[in-house]
Design a protein around this motif. Structure first.
Motif, PDB file in Angstrom:
ATOM      1  N   LEU B  31       0.715  -1.260  -0.011  1.00 40.09           N
ATOM      2  CA  LEU B  31      -0.052   0.040   0.033  1.00 40.09           C
ATOM      3  C   LEU B  31       0.883   1.277   0.174  1.00 40.09           C
ATOM      4  CD1 LEU B  31      -2.669   1.508   0.516  1.00 40.09           C
ATOM      5  CD2 LEU B  31      -2.369   1.170   2.876  1.00 40.09           C
ATOM      6  N   LEU B  32       0.661   2.211  -0.976  1.00 37.36           N
ATOM      7  CA  LEU B  32       1.454   3.303  -1.012  1.00 37.36           C
ATOM      8  C   LEU B  32       0.743   4.402  -0.328  1.00 37.36           C
ATOM      9  CD1 LEU B  32       2.210   2.939  -5.199  1.00 37.36           C
ATOM     10  CD2 LEU B  32       3.541   2.348  -2.929  1.00 37.36           C
ATOM     11  N   ILE B  33       1.370   5.042   0.486  1.00 36.86           N
ATOM     12  CA  ILE B  33       0.677   6.284   1.205  1.00 36.86           C
ATOM     13  C   ILE B  33       1.453   7.297   1.257  1.00 36.86           C
ATOM     14  CG2 ILE B  33      -0.800   4.515   2.668  1.00 36.86           C
ATOM     15  CD1 ILE B  33       1.152   5.394   4.988  1.00 36.86           C
ATOM     16  N   GLU B  34       1.086   8.434   1.763  1.00 28.46           N
ATOM     17  CA  GLU B  34       1.916   9.852   1.992  1.00 28.46           C
ATOM     18  C   GLU B  34       2.632   9.772   0.593  1.00 28.46           C
ATOM     19  OE1 GLU B  34       4.055   9.325   5.618  1.00 28.46           O
ATOM     20  OE2 GLU B  34       2.082   9.050   6.701  1.00 28.46           O
ATOM     21  N   ASP B  35       3.756  10.346   0.454  1.00 27.93           N
ATOM     22  CA  ASP B  35       4.567  10.557  -0.753  1.00 27.93           C
ATOM     23  C   ASP B  35       5.032   9.319  -1.577  1.00 27.93           C
ATOM     24  OD1 ASP B  35       4.615  13.180  -0.137  1.00 27.93           O
ATOM     25  OD2 ASP B  35       6.858  13.231   0.418  1.00 27.93           O
ATOM     26  N   GLY B  36       4.338   8.241  -1.026  1.00 25.71           N
ATOM     27  CA  GLY B  36       4.710   7.023  -1.577  1.00 25.71           C
ATOM     28  C   GLY B  36       3.691   6.772  -2.975  1.00 25.71           C
ATOM     29  N   VAL B  37       2.609   7.388  -2.882  1.00 26.74           N
ATOM     30  CA  VAL B  37       1.822   7.497  -3.958  1.00 26.74           C
ATOM     31  C   VAL B  37       2.456   8.080  -5.329  1.00 26.74           C
ATOM     32  CG1 VAL B  37      -0.327   7.641  -2.428  1.00 26.74           C
ATOM     33  CG2 VAL B  37       0.683   9.634  -3.448  1.00 26.74           C
ATOM     34  N   ILE B  38       3.320   8.826  -5.030  1.00 28.14           N
ATOM     35  CA  ILE B  38       4.021   9.572  -6.312  1.00 28.14           C
ATOM     36  C   ILE B  38       4.615   8.304  -7.099  1.00 28.14           C
ATOM     37  CG2 ILE B  38       6.037  10.803  -6.883  1.00 28.14           C
ATOM     38  CD1 ILE B  38       5.395  12.746  -4.506  1.00 28.14           C
ATOM     39  N   SER B  39       4.950   7.368  -6.585  1.00 26.64           N
ATOM     40  CA  SER B  39       5.403   5.959  -7.712  1.00 26.64           C
ATOM     41  C   SER B  39       4.506   5.651  -8.392  1.00 26.64           C
ATOM     42  CB  SER B  39       6.079   5.205  -6.621  1.00 26.64           C
ATOM     43  OG  SER B  39       6.955   5.869  -5.856  1.00 26.64           O
ATOM     44  N   ALA B  40       3.315   5.933  -8.061  1.00 30.39           N
ATOM     45  CA  ALA B  40       2.134   5.073  -8.678  1.00 30.39           C
ATOM     46  C   ALA B  40       1.565   5.688 -10.019  1.00 30.39           C
ATOM     47  CB  ALA B  40       0.876   4.667  -7.751  1.00 30.39           C
ATOM     48  N   ARG B  41       2.308   6.777 -10.369  1.00 29.56           N
ATOM     49  CA  ARG B  41       1.794   7.328 -11.729  1.00 29.56           C
ATOM     50  C   ARG B  41       2.331   6.486 -12.931  1.00 29.56           C
ATOM     51  NH1 ARG B  41       0.340  13.080 -11.820  1.00 29.56           N
ATOM     52  NH2 ARG B  41      -0.210  13.727 -14.125  1.00 29.56           N
ATOM     53  N   ALA B  42       1.341   6.398 -13.800  1.00 32.00           N
ATOM     54  CA  ALA B  42       1.477   5.739 -15.027  1.00 32.00           C
ATOM     55  C   ALA B  42       2.627   6.417 -16.025  1.00 32.00           C
ATOM     56  CB  ALA B  42       0.367   5.540 -15.893  1.00 32.00           C
ATOM     57  N   GLY B  43       3.322   5.733 -16.752  1.00 34.37           N
ATOM     58  CA  GLY B  43       4.263   6.323 -17.736  1.00 34.37           C
ATOM     59  C   GLY B  43       5.401   7.138 -16.924  1.00 34.37           C
ATOM     60  N   SER B  44       5.880   6.693 -15.802  1.00 33.84           N
ATOM     61  CA  SER B  44       6.909   6.994 -14.981  1.00 33.84           C
ATOM     62  C   SER B  44       8.022   5.944 -14.647  1.00 33.84           C
ATOM     63  CB  SER B  44       6.429   7.827 -13.732  1.00 33.84           C
ATOM     64  OG  SER B  44       6.092   6.505 -12.738  1.00 33.84           O
ATOM     65  N   VAL B  45       9.104   6.340 -14.439  1.00 34.60           N
ATOM     66  CA  VAL B  45      10.084   5.552 -13.959  1.00 34.60           C
ATOM     67  C   VAL B  45       9.713   4.506 -12.962  1.00 34.60           C
ATOM     68  CG1 VAL B  45      12.528   5.047 -13.248  1.00 34.60           C
ATOM     69  CG2 VAL B  45      12.054   6.991 -14.909  1.00 34.60           C
ATOM     70  N   ALA B  46       9.135   5.066 -11.881  1.00 34.04           N
ATOM     71  CA  ALA B  46       8.840   4.353 -10.730  1.00 34.04           C
ATOM     72  C   ALA B  46       7.544   3.563 -11.138  1.00 34.04           C
ATOM     73  CB  ALA B  46       8.477   5.158  -9.433  1.00 34.04           C
ATOM     74  N   GLY B  47       6.404   4.018 -11.985  1.00 26.69           N
ATOM     75  CA  GLY B  47       5.442   3.437 -12.312  1.00 26.69           C
ATOM     76  C   GLY B  47       5.582   2.330 -13.235  1.00 26.69           C
ATOM     77  N   ASP B  48       6.634   2.324 -13.926  1.00 27.74           N
ATOM     78  CA  ASP B  48       7.213   1.083 -14.869  1.00 27.74           C
ATOM     79  C   ASP B  48       7.490  -0.117 -14.049  1.00 27.74           C
ATOM     80  OD1 ASP B  48       6.259   2.658 -17.075  1.00 27.74           O
ATOM     81  OD2 ASP B  48       8.503   2.942 -17.597  1.00 27.74           O
ATOM     82  N   LYS B  49       8.248   0.279 -12.824  1.00 30.65           N
ATOM     83  CA  LYS B  49       8.734  -0.775 -12.039  1.00 30.65           C
ATOM     84  C   LYS B  49       7.605  -1.294 -11.238  1.00 30.65           C
ATOM     85  CE  LYS B  49      13.413   1.107 -10.339  1.00 30.65           C
ATOM     86  NZ  LYS B  49      13.684   1.923  -9.407  1.00 30.65           N
ATOM     87  N   LEU B  50       6.514  -0.451 -10.913  1.00 28.32           N
ATOM     88  CA  LEU B  50       5.063  -1.029 -10.302  1.00 28.32           C
ATOM     89  C   LEU B  50       4.433  -2.050 -11.057  1.00 28.32           C
ATOM     90  CD1 LEU B  50       3.647   1.831  -8.217  1.00 28.32           C
ATOM     91  CD2 LEU B  50       4.787  -0.095  -7.503  1.00 28.32           C
ATOM     92  N   ALA B  51       4.509  -1.461 -12.302  1.00 29.26           N
ATOM     93  CA  ALA B  51       3.797  -2.438 -13.513  1.00 29.26           C
ATOM     94  C   ALA B  51       4.405  -3.744 -13.570  1.00 29.26           C
ATOM     95  CB  ALA B  51       3.855  -1.639 -14.680  1.00 29.26           C
ATOM     96  N   ALA B  52       5.743  -3.832 -13.637  1.00 26.49           N
ATOM     97  CA  ALA B  52       6.428  -4.767 -13.744  1.00 26.49           C
ATOM     98  C   ALA B  52       6.141  -5.722 -12.511  1.00 26.49           C
ATOM     99  CB  ALA B  52       7.902  -4.510 -13.901  1.00 26.49           C
ATOM    100  N   ALA B  53       6.407  -5.309 -11.283  1.00 29.53           N
ATOM    101  CA  ALA B  53       6.088  -5.884 -10.046  1.00 29.53           C
ATOM    102  C   ALA B  53       4.776  -6.617 -10.095  1.00 29.53           C
ATOM    103  CB  ALA B  53       6.209  -5.144  -8.993  1.00 29.53           C
ATOM    104  N   LEU B  54       3.782  -5.895 -10.607  1.00 28.90           N
ATOM    105  CA  LEU B  54       2.559  -6.552 -10.651  1.00 28.90           C
ATOM    106  C   LEU B  54       2.526  -7.691 -11.379  1.00 28.90           C
ATOM    107  CD1 LEU B  54       0.205  -3.527 -10.998  1.00 28.90           C
ATOM    108  CD2 LEU B  54      -0.107  -5.236  -9.210  1.00 28.90           C
ATOM    109  N   GLY B  55       3.394  -7.643 -12.713  1.00 30.83           N
ATOM    110  CA  GLY B  55       3.177  -8.812 -13.403  1.00 30.83           C
ATOM    111  C   GLY B  55       3.942  -9.954 -13.039  1.00 30.83           C
TER     112      GLY B  55
END
Lengths: 141, 104, 130
Positions: B31-55
């Motif tokens: 669960l991403l909370i506080e500034d952690g949510v910044i990582s969840a934006r699509a089309g971003s470096v961190a977002g790509d890592k999250l997408a990979a982790a989901l897969g």
């Protein structure tokens, strides 16, 4: 969730240490909690990952920063039956460290004629993840 | 046995998210909370890592809606597969998993 | 379900206390029990009665006090952290020869053992910090 034993519940507590000492107070205060927790006779493990591995590095000298060097306190953990200190190999590798850079922390094994044994166990990331799964309470500071 | 991992740091500031994702097991939740949510934006470096982790990792990933809204991240800009929860949902996740691990 | 909460940061500087408050409120409203909120490190500043934030800002200490009263939540400030940071109840103030009690309503000062006890007695311990 824990076993009932005489005198109360025993749970598995993991102290997750991810920060180095001195820059912030968290490493010191985590150690304070661990020492207090010893009196509660819980099943305690310490995990050192990321910059947390620097908490138990050899040769700490704080004279120049005006703070107390509390690293010798880690030597006392064995006397409190706290002898499961897990250090992550990947975190050491990333920081250019090896086990030889860490303090040689030991405990005396009462079940083995008080033989002196190392408290530090080097584990890889997958083993660390398994260790986390095995806990009832995970404390991070 | 499963763990709810909470991450409250942006992946651009500290390594909490990377470290967390490296220590999850299939069935865990992040669960991403506080500034952690910044990582969840699509089309971003961190977002790509999250997408990979989901897969790849078999974890579920959530973001706290109130923290997203406060930081101007609309739900339609989230990485596909990241689910939005409110505080009641945060409580449910904490209850449903066996332990909560904060990646401070 | 019984929740225990650990708050590691002070008010206003970091969102930790706000997040913890909203989590606790949501848990209580869902019918869960919150056995204790333990404030550690700078987190003990959440319990000062001497804060007077601007009226258009959230009143963090007051919010915690009111929640504690409404739901009978045990708000505990770590004594060692308090001593380092100038947080005193009547007993501590007298013991150290200081003037006043600055612990807000609903909070109490106690030892770190209360944190371990919370870990033992609650079903989940949820930590908020930096």
């Amino acid at each position: 969730m824990g076993d009932m034993s005489e005198g109360g519940t025993t749970k598995k507590f993991l102290y997750l240490n991810r920060k180095a000492s001195y820059g912030t107070v968290y490493a010191l205060e985590s150690l304070e909690v661990v020492l207090i927790a010893a009196a509660f006779e819980q099943d305690v493990s310490l995990a050192f990952i990321d910059d947390g591995v620097y908490q138990i590095i050899k040769g700490q000298d704080t004279k120049g920063i005006g703070m107390k060097n509390f690293s010798p306190t880690f030597n006392a953990l064995g006397d409190y039956d706290i002898n499961k200190l897990y250090v992550e190999k990947e975190s050491l590798d990333e920081r250019g460290l090896t086990e030889d850079d860490l303090m040689p922390l030991v405990y005396e094994d009462e079940d083995d004629d008080w033989a002196e044994k190392p408290s530090i166990k080097i584990v890889n990331r997958a083993e660390m993840a398994d260790l986390m799964q095995d806990q009832d309470v995970i404390l991070s500071f | 046995m499963s763990i709810l991992h909470t991450v409250n740091k942006s992946a651009y500031e500290r390594n909490a998210l990377d470290s967390c994702l490296g220590h999850t097991k299939p069935g865990d939740s992040v669960l991403l909370i506080e500034d952690g949510v910044i990582s969840a934006r699509a089309g971003s470096v961190a977002g790509d890592k999250l997408a990979a982790a989901l897969g790849e990792t078999g974890v579920s990933i959530y973001a706290l809606g109130a923290d997203m809204a406060a930081r101007g991240i609309p739900e339609d800009k989230l990485v596909d597969g990241v689910k939005v929860v409110d505080y009641a949902g945060f409580v449910d996740l904490a209850a449903e998993n066996d332990a909560v691990e904060a990646w401070l | 379900m019984k929740f225990g909460i650990l708050v590691n940061e002070g008010p206003y500087q970091h969102q930790a206390s706000d997040s913890a408050y909203l989590f606790v409120k949501a848990a209580l409203e869902k019918g869960h029990e919150v056995t204790r909120v333990f404030f550690y490190h700078d987190g003990v500043y959440n319990g000062t009665s001497y804060s007077v934030p601007p009226l258009d800002d959230r009143q963090i200490t007051k919010q915690w006090s009111e929640l504690a009263k409404e739901y009978d939540v045990d708000l505990v400030l770590c004594v060692a952290a308090c001593q380092r940071r100038g947080m005193m109840d009547d007993g501590e103030a007298e013991r150290h020869g200081k003037g006043a009690n600055n612990v807000a309503e609903g909070f109490r000062i106690s030892g770190l053992g209360q944190l371990i006890e919370t870990g033992i007695q609650s079903d989940r311990l949820v930590t908020f910090g930096d």
